[in-house]
Design a protein around this motif. Structure first.
Motif, PDB file in Angstrom:
ATOM      1  N   LYS A 122      47.262  49.861  38.475  1.00 52.23           N
ATOM      2  CA  LYS A 122      46.213  49.399  37.573  1.00 52.23           C
ATOM      3  C   LYS A 122      46.798  48.371  36.623  1.00 52.23           C
ATOM      4  O   LYS A 122      47.963  48.476  36.223  1.00 52.23           O
ATOM      5  CB  LYS A 122      45.647  50.597  36.782  1.00 52.23           C
ATOM      6  CG  LYS A 122      44.543  50.232  35.813  1.00 52.23           C
ATOM      7  CD  LYS A 122      43.988  51.481  35.130  1.00 52.23           C
ATOM      8  CE  LYS A 122      45.007  52.081  34.194  1.00 52.23           C
ATOM      9  NZ  LYS A 122      44.450  53.210  33.402  1.00 52.23           N
ATOM     10  N   VAL A 123      45.993  47.370  36.281  1.00 54.03           N
ATOM     11  CA  VAL A 123      46.431  46.333  35.351  1.00 54.03           C
ATOM     12  C   VAL A 123      45.417  46.211  34.225  1.00 54.03           C
ATOM     13  O   VAL A 123      44.210  46.261  34.445  1.00 54.03           O
ATOM     14  CB  VAL A 123      46.627  44.973  36.069  1.00 54.03           C
ATOM     15  CG1 VAL A 123      45.340  44.513  36.734  1.00 54.03           C
ATOM     16  CG2 VAL A 123      47.147  43.917  35.092  1.00 54.03           C
ATOM     17  N   GLU A 124      45.929  46.088  33.013  1.00 56.96           N
ATOM     18  CA  GLU A 124      45.103  45.869  31.826  1.00 56.96           C
ATOM     19  C   GLU A 124      45.710  44.718  31.045  1.00 56.96           C
ATOM     20  O   GLU A 124      46.943  44.582  30.978  1.00 56.96           O
ATOM     21  CB  GLU A 124      45.072  47.132  30.948  1.00 56.96           C
ATOM     22  CG  GLU A 124      44.579  48.368  31.671  1.00 56.96           C
ATOM     23  CD  GLU A 124      44.874  49.636  30.898  1.00 56.96           C
ATOM     24  OE1 GLU A 124      43.996  50.073  30.115  1.00 56.96           O
ATOM     25  OE2 GLU A 124      45.980  50.172  31.073  1.00 56.96           O
ATOM     26  N   GLU A 141      38.153  37.197  33.135  1.00 61.17           N
ATOM     27  CA  GLU A 141      37.563  36.724  34.384  1.00 61.17           C
ATOM     28  C   GLU A 141      38.598  36.510  35.484  1.00 61.17           C
ATOM     29  O   GLU A 141      38.259  36.368  36.656  1.00 61.17           O
ATOM     30  CB  GLU A 141      36.787  35.425  34.138  1.00 61.17           C
ATOM     31  CG  GLU A 141      37.625  34.251  33.673  1.00 61.17           C
ATOM     32  CD  GLU A 141      37.782  34.193  32.151  1.00 61.17           C
ATOM     33  OE1 GLU A 141      38.252  33.162  31.660  1.00 61.17           O
ATOM     34  OE2 GLU A 141      37.407  35.200  31.489  1.00 61.17           O
ATOM     35  N   GLU A 142      39.885  36.455  35.098  1.00 61.78           N
ATOM     36  CA  GLU A 142      40.936  36.245  36.098  1.00 61.78           C
ATOM     37  C   GLU A 142      41.666  37.527  36.461  1.00 61.78           C
ATOM     38  O   GLU A 142      42.464  37.548  37.395  1.00 61.78           O
ATOM     39  CB  GLU A 142      41.950  35.216  35.573  1.00 61.78           C
ATOM     40  CG  GLU A 142      41.343  33.834  35.355  1.00 61.78           C
ATOM     41  CD  GLU A 142      42.372  32.846  34.829  1.00 61.78           C
ATOM     42  OE1 GLU A 142      43.286  33.284  34.100  1.00 61.78           O
ATOM     43  OE2 GLU A 142      42.265  31.654  35.157  1.00 61.78           O
ATOM     44  N   LEU A 143      41.381  38.596  35.741  1.00 61.74           N
ATOM     45  CA  LEU A 143      42.130  39.835  35.905  1.00 61.74           C
ATOM     46  C   LEU A 143      41.984  40.419  37.319  1.00 61.74           C
ATOM     47  O   LEU A 143      42.930  40.981  37.873  1.00 61.74           O
ATOM     48  CB  LEU A 143      41.661  40.853  34.870  1.00 61.74           C
ATOM     49  CG  LEU A 143      42.619  42.013  34.561  1.00 61.74           C
ATOM     50  CD1 LEU A 143      43.951  41.486  34.061  1.00 61.74           C
ATOM     51  CD2 LEU A 143      42.001  42.949  33.526  1.00 61.74           C
ATOM     52  N   SER A 144      40.792  40.289  37.908  1.00 62.26           N
ATOM     53  CA  SER A 144      40.545  40.875  39.228  1.00 62.26           C
ATOM     54  C   SER A 144      41.140  40.054  40.373  1.00 62.26           C
ATOM     55  O   SER A 144      41.082  40.476  41.531  1.00 62.26           O
ATOM     56  CB  SER A 144      39.041  41.039  39.453  1.00 62.26           C
ATOM     57  OG  SER A 144      38.394  39.782  39.393  1.00 62.26           O
ATOM     58  N   ARG A 156      46.569  36.501  47.073  1.00 61.34           N
ATOM     59  CA  ARG A 156      47.682  35.631  47.463  1.00 61.34           C
ATOM     60  C   ARG A 156      47.435  34.188  47.031  1.00 61.34           C
ATOM     61  O   ARG A 156      46.321  33.681  47.171  1.00 61.34           O
ATOM     62  CB  ARG A 156      47.878  35.703  48.982  1.00 61.34           C
ATOM     63  CG  ARG A 156      48.239  37.105  49.452  1.00 61.34           C
ATOM     64  CD  ARG A 156      48.293  37.206  50.953  1.00 61.34           C
ATOM     65  NE  ARG A 156      48.408  38.605  51.360  1.00 61.34           N
ATOM     66  CZ  ARG A 156      48.483  39.030  52.607  1.00 61.34           C
ATOM     67  NH1 ARG A 156      48.434  38.151  53.592  1.00 61.34           N
ATOM     68  NH2 ARG A 156      48.593  40.310  52.880  1.00 61.34           N
ATOM     69  N   PHE A 157      48.486  33.582  46.508  1.00 58.80           N
ATOM     70  CA  PHE A 157      48.488  32.178  46.073  1.00 58.80           C
ATOM     71  C   PHE A 157      47.592  31.925  44.856  1.00 58.80           C
ATOM     72  O   PHE A 157      47.301  30.776  44.534  1.00 58.80           O
ATOM     73  CB  PHE A 157      48.054  31.237  47.217  1.00 58.80           C
ATOM     74  CG  PHE A 157      48.839  31.436  48.479  1.00 58.80           C
ATOM     75  CD1 PHE A 157      50.185  31.108  48.529  1.00 58.80           C
ATOM     76  CD2 PHE A 157      48.247  31.972  49.603  1.00 58.80           C
ATOM     77  CE1 PHE A 157      50.906  31.297  49.689  1.00 58.80           C
ATOM     78  CE2 PHE A 157      48.963  32.174  50.768  1.00 58.80           C
ATOM     79  CZ  PHE A 157      50.307  31.831  50.805  1.00 58.80           C
ATOM     80  N   TYR A 158      47.166  33.016  44.212  1.00 61.51           N
ATOM     81  CA  TYR A 158      46.332  32.815  43.014  1.00 61.51           C
ATOM     82  C   TYR A 158      47.232  32.606  41.804  1.00 61.51           C
ATOM     83  O   TYR A 158      48.185  33.351  41.576  1.00 61.51           O
ATOM     84  CB  TYR A 158      45.429  34.024  42.774  1.00 61.51           C
ATOM     85  CG  TYR A 158      44.518  33.842  41.573  1.00 61.51           C
ATOM     86  CD1 TYR A 158      43.358  33.094  41.672  1.00 61.51           C
ATOM     87  CD2 TYR A 158      44.857  34.403  40.344  1.00 61.51           C
ATOM     88  CE1 TYR A 158      42.534  32.909  40.569  1.00 61.51           C
ATOM     89  CE2 TYR A 158      44.035  34.218  39.236  1.00 61.51           C
ATOM     90  CZ  TYR A 158      42.880  33.488  39.356  1.00 61.51           C
ATOM     91  OH  TYR A 158      42.075  33.304  38.257  1.00 61.51           O
ATOM     92  N   LYS A 159      46.905  31.590  41.021  1.00 55.37           N
ATOM     93  CA  LYS A 159      47.639  31.297  39.793  1.00 55.37           C
ATOM     94  C   LYS A 159      46.641  31.177  38.651  1.00 55.37           C
ATOM     95  O   LYS A 159      45.642  30.466  38.757  1.00 55.37           O
ATOM     96  CB  LYS A 159      48.440  29.999  39.930  1.00 55.37           C
ATOM     97  CG  LYS A 159      49.643  30.143  40.855  1.00 55.37           C
ATOM     98  CD  LYS A 159      50.548  28.945  40.817  1.00 55.37           C
ATOM     99  CE  LYS A 159      50.002  27.824  41.669  1.00 55.37           C
ATOM    100  NZ  LYS A 159      50.945  26.703  41.798  1.00 55.37           N
ATOM    101  N   ALA A 160      46.922  31.948  37.589  1.00 58.84           N
ATOM    102  CA  ALA A 160      46.008  31.957  36.448  1.00 58.84           C
ATOM    103  C   ALA A 160      45.930  30.584  35.805  1.00 58.84           C
ATOM    104  O   ALA A 160      46.921  29.851  35.712  1.00 58.84           O
ATOM    105  CB  ALA A 160      46.459  32.994  35.432  1.00 58.84           C
TER     106      ALA A 160
END
Length: 411
Positions: free
Chosen positions: A393-395, A353-356, A361-365
């Motif tokens: 791309k990120v996986e 749910e956090e991958l996208s 900016r300023f997003y921290k898991a």
């Protein structure tokens, strides 16, 4: 002729001119027919009187009337002399010839009334045509005023071809461009407000910490060792603020197209090796193994300094989120169509749910072990990669791995 307005007006004008020509032809034909009838009646009366008085001259009189005599010119001259004795000359006005005057007057009236009627029809057609054109222009003017006032719901339709249709199409394009520009400005304003809020939030914590440490330093009872410790803590916070501000400036410059990337063919392997050399101490501190079976040379068009900035952030992120004594894998695949770079760590991973959101900016898991993260590094990476017209791309799987794939297209 693509101008339908002018084409329509010229068609109406051609139809009216054709009708007027037909009217003139009919009027002249009626004039000639009436003149023939009157001539036959008049000369018939003269012939009847002459034959009644001189029956033996009937054949001769009919030959004169039908122009079948050989010496007609002699008698014509005698007839002219006879008419002159009664005051009838060729240069007299037609009003002195009752037979002609009656028909000419009637014919002229038909011509005048025809001119008046067709002039009124032409004026009416011109009025209607220009009324339609100016009505459409007024509609476009009204629509333009509504657009200027911010009402983008106006509908500008013109289904016919022609200059007015092109003008309407230009107005529609202008409306869409203005609406998009205003929407972009609004989004940019909202983004700027949000970014300022996030920046203030990011700077608030280190500034508050520095302020508290400074107040503690003012306490004369602290030992030298405690003062040094507080100063070192301040240095860490200042360094964190400096990194945040520098990265924000870089992202802002890229977004504003204020940076010219010098994309030149260069060895991507050499670029990666130089980044790994700069991260040697971090790799050693966490005992990270780098699985990097580097080929000799892979040429990719890129700005070496900015690509190193992006790869430095990616590899630092991989090291910080990796477990001690784990492995980071780097692979490069070169094909005639594209070059693919893969950086994969086997650390804490990212929740689905956090991958996208990781490039925001300023997003921290949530639950990330890196609590001092500013959340700007990956946003900078994405901006640099997209500026190189590359794909990213990120996986990831939670507590398993995270894989970043960068694809450089060769055409």
């Amino acid at each position: 002729m693509k101008n339908t307005e002018l084409k329509g007006y010229m068609t109406i004008l051609a139809v009216l001119l054709s009708l007027f020509t037909i009217y003139q032809f009919i009027a002249h034909q009626l004039f000639y027919d009436a003149l023939k009838r009157e001539s036959i009646a008049t000369w018939g009366e003269i012939t009847a009187r002459l034959v009644e008085q001189n029956p033996e001259n009937e054949a001769e009189i009919m030959k004169v009337l039908t122009s079948h005599v050989s010496n007609s010119s002699v008698y014509q001259e005698k007839g002219r002399e006879l008419f002159r004795q009664y005051g009838l000359y060729e240069d007299l006005g037609s009003e002195l010839f009752p037979l002609l005057n009656k028909h000419i007057s009637s014919h002229n009236q038909w011509i005048y009334w025809g001119l008046i009627c067709f002039s009124l029809m032409l004026l009416g057609a011109s009025y209607m045509q220009y009324k339609m054109v100016f009505h459409k222009i007024r509609q476009l003017t009204s629509s333009a005023k509504k657009i200027i006032d911010g009402d983008y719901s106006v509908v500008i339709n013109e289904n016919k071809e022609g200059d007015l249709a092109k003008l309407a199409a230009s107005f529609r394009s202008m409306k869409n461009i203005i609406r998009k520009s205003m929407q972009d400005l609004l989004e940019e304003k909202e983004f700027l407000a949000q970014m300022l809020q996030d920046i203030s939030h990011q700077l608030k914590t280190p500034l508050s910490t520095i302020s508290i440490y400074n107040e503690m330093l003012l306490n004369a009872e602290l030992s030298r060792q405690q003062q040094v410790q507080l100063l070192q803590n301040n240095e860490v916070q200042i360094s964190r603020m400096n990194v945040l501000i520098q990265n924000l400036l870089k992202v802002a410059k890229i977004d504003a197209n204020a940076i010219s990337f010098d994309r030149e063919p260069a060895n991507l392997v050499e670029t990666i090796d130089e980044v790994l050399d700069r991260l040697t101490s971090m790799i050693s501190d966490k005992h990270i193994a780098i699985d990097w079976d580097a080929p000799k040379e892979i040429v990719v068009a890129h700005d070496k300094l900015w690509m190193q900035e992006a790869l430095l952030n990616l590899l630092k992120n991989a090291i910080e989120h990796s477990k001690p004594s784990s492995t980071i894998m780097i692979q490069v695949k070169d094909t005639p169509i594209y070059t693919e770079l893969v950086i994969q760590d086997f650390g804490e991973g990212i929740a689905p749910e956090e991958l996208s959101h990781i490039f925001d900016r300023f997003y921290k898991a949530t639950g990330s072990r890196k609590q001092d993260s500013t959340g700007i590094g990956l946003a900078l990476v994405k901006a640099i990669i997209e500026a190189h017209h590359a794909l990213m791309k990120v996986e990831s799987e939670k507590d398993s791995f995270t894989r970043f794939t960068i694809t450089f297209m060769k055409f």
